[in-house]
Design an enzyme around this catalytic site. Sequence first.
Site, mmCIF file in Angstrom:
data_model
loop_
_atom_site.group_PDB
_atom_site.id
_atom_site.type_symbol
_atom_site.label_atom_id
_atom_site.label_comp_id
_atom_site.label_asym_id
_atom_site.label_seq_id
_atom_site.Cartn_x
_atom_site.Cartn_y
_atom_site.Cartn_z
ATOM 1 N N GLU A 101 -10.495 24.437 14.820
ATOM 2 C CA GLU A 101 -11.657 25.010 14.119
ATOM 3 C C GLU A 101 -11.788 26.503 14.412
ATOM 4 O OE1 GLU A 101 -14.509 22.116 15.443
ATOM 5 O OE2 GLU A 101 -13.522 20.615 14.194
ATOM 6 N N GLY A 175 -12.186 14.689 12.935
ATOM 7 C CA GLY A 175 -13.440 14.456 12.207
ATOM 8 C C GLY A 175 -13.270 13.707 10.908
HETATM 9 P P1 PGA Z 1 -13.162 14.134 16.446
HETATM 10 O O1 PGA Z 1 -12.916 15.624 17.010
HETATM 11 O O2 PGA Z 1 -13.047 13.199 17.626
HETATM 12 O O3 PGA Z 1 -14.567 14.173 15.890
HETATM 13 O O4 PGA Z 1 -12.122 13.874 15.429
HETATM 14 C C1 PGA Z 1 -11.939 15.917 17.964
HETATM 15 C C2 PGA Z 1 -11.917 17.376 18.283
HETATM 16 O O5 PGA Z 1 -12.069 18.189 17.355
HETATM 17 O O6 PGA Z 1 -11.748 17.786 19.441
#
Ligand code: PGA
Length: 251
Positions: A101, A175
């Site tokens: 991200e 996510g």
């Molecule tokens: P998630 O995120 O478990 O919601 O897929 C993992 C992360 O971005 O560290």
Amino acid sequence: MDNGVRPLIAGNWKMNGTSVSLQQIGRLQMLLGEAGEVRADILVCPPATLIERAVRMAEATPVRFGGQDCHAEASGAYTGDTSATMLADAGASFVILGHSERRAGHGEESALVKAKAEAAMAAGLVPIVCVGETEAQRDQGIAPDVVERQVRESIPGEAGGQSLVIAYEPVWAIGTGKSARTEDIAEMHAHIRRVLEDMLGESGAGVRILYGGSVKPDNAGEVLRTPNVNGALVGGASLHADDFFSIILAC
Ligand code: PGA
């Protein structure tokens, strides 16, 4: 999970959490107290604004806290940024770096991630360096090359053993509820292990490689039993103490 390294279950709250969320730390403490010994090290990375209070709350427990990013400099005219020194001062012991991200949303390249990792280590923090391919890169068959390059360019040469953690997080699994297949996780973690050993020699064998991307209570056991998986980086499911605790118990 086969190289004798104690697993690490790390929660990444991302930009979620205000004072009321500290109740989840309280609940986690209670669940851990009831359970007694667990088989993993436990880390929560809340927003920077909550670290100091979370650290104080959990002083008497084995839960550790970390940041989600830091600046490469220790201090200076960088409005809005937080340095590794500041995170350490707030009581953090780890910091997540190079999360997809941030690589995608903030244009962070591996060279910057490496500079941040060096700053983290200088401040006494353990960097959790995130790597992972996009769906298009996997479809093109270049995922191992992309990830290898990220590892080689993002980690400080003097890191190794317990002073560094790698998190393999396929971008398309974050996510989305779509976790990678265990055979793909095994293959990529073995590849990362070879790269670490090539770069760092023997101390590459002791680096924990976490898997991240839609780890939930119902798939954690399978993921954590995969060879060379030394724990998990958990996003969504770490926001609820009961779910996060189920993942800890899956170790
Ligand atoms: P998630 O995120 O478990 O919601 O897929 C993992 C992360 O971005 O560290």
